[in-house]
Write an enzyme that holds these catalytic residues in place. Sequence first.
Site, PDB file in Angstrom:
ATOM      1  CB  CYS A  89      43.552 140.373  65.440  1.00 16.03           C
ATOM      2  SG  CYS A  89      45.128 139.536  65.679  1.00 16.03           S
ATOM      3  CG  HIS A 197      40.822 136.405  65.078  1.00 16.55           C
ATOM      4  ND1 HIS A 197      40.925 137.259  64.006  1.00 16.55           N
ATOM      5  CD2 HIS A 197      42.065 136.276  65.585  1.00 16.55           C
ATOM      6  CE1 HIS A 197      42.198 137.640  63.868  1.00 16.55           C
ATOM      7  NE2 HIS A 197      42.905 137.052  64.817  1.00 16.55           N
ATOM      8  CD  GLU A 199      37.613 137.222  62.446  1.00 16.04           C
ATOM      9  OE1 GLU A 199      37.208 137.699  63.527  1.00 16.04           O
ATOM     10  OE2 GLU A 199      38.824 137.236  62.111  1.00 16.04           O
TER      11      GLU A 199
END
Lengths: 219, 82
Positions: A89, A197, A199
Amino acid sequence: MGKSRVGVIRFPGTNCDRDVFEAVEQSGAEAVWLWHGDQFDFKGFAALILPGGFSYGDYLRSGALAARAVAMQSVREAASHGTPILGICNGFQILCESGLLPGALSRNHGLRFIDAWVDLKKAGGKTTFGAALKVGDGIRIPIAHADGRYIIAEENLKGLRDNNQVWLEYVDNPNGSIANIAGVTNAAGNVAGLMPHPERAYHEWMGGSDGRKLLEIWK
Amino acid sequence: MAKEFTFGVTVMPRKEVLDTQGRAVEETLKREGEPVVSARVGRYVELKVTGTTVKEAEATAQKISSGLLANTLIETFELKLL
């Protein structure tokens, strides 16, 4: 043998740092905080990650000021020595602004900040992040960005494809990115960036765990 | 001796790149019934630099503008000595 060390770089305004740190630790590696204002010795790291957020409040352009941070000198050195580097990002925006990745990220086509789960497919790329995925394999992970529209000059897009630098593509383009591009790599393949993302998709309780497929490389 | 020179730097999105902010402004004005054909949104920076000559100061401003103030992949810029 000790655990692999993975550096997680914090800039003023980074806000996905803790999530990335935890994901790295849970993958079995040792996560190490790196500070934007300091240089570091890249040789001790199996990989480096630039997490998402709003570095420097997105002033001027997303990632533009962070790209000039002191720590980026060490990131450049690491990049030229082949260390795997991942920008997520805002981290992707920083890598583009620093010239380590081709192209630029601009305001979403629909003008709005988009927070949604998206389907991606692997398009290519030599990066070790997600290397176990085959071209055409799909993964589902979330996006959360306002400036995610990937832009590159038409004449350079062909070079990107010819060089196998298009890494991830959106199945349904959410932001107007050219050629549905969600992630790219540098020419050598060791530096990669993506807007979604991974994560935030590390455990089933988060809504999905496909993010592991991109992050678990340092075992 | 070094003197100070001030430049106005206008940064605009490239014509071929969709100017989303400009489009939002344009659509809002049109909705309000204003006779607006188009609006484009850029950025203006006043930059004070030192140099021994105008030429030297201008070279500095040029370098800063192309290096940081504008991302020339998606933006263009114009310098004006104030």
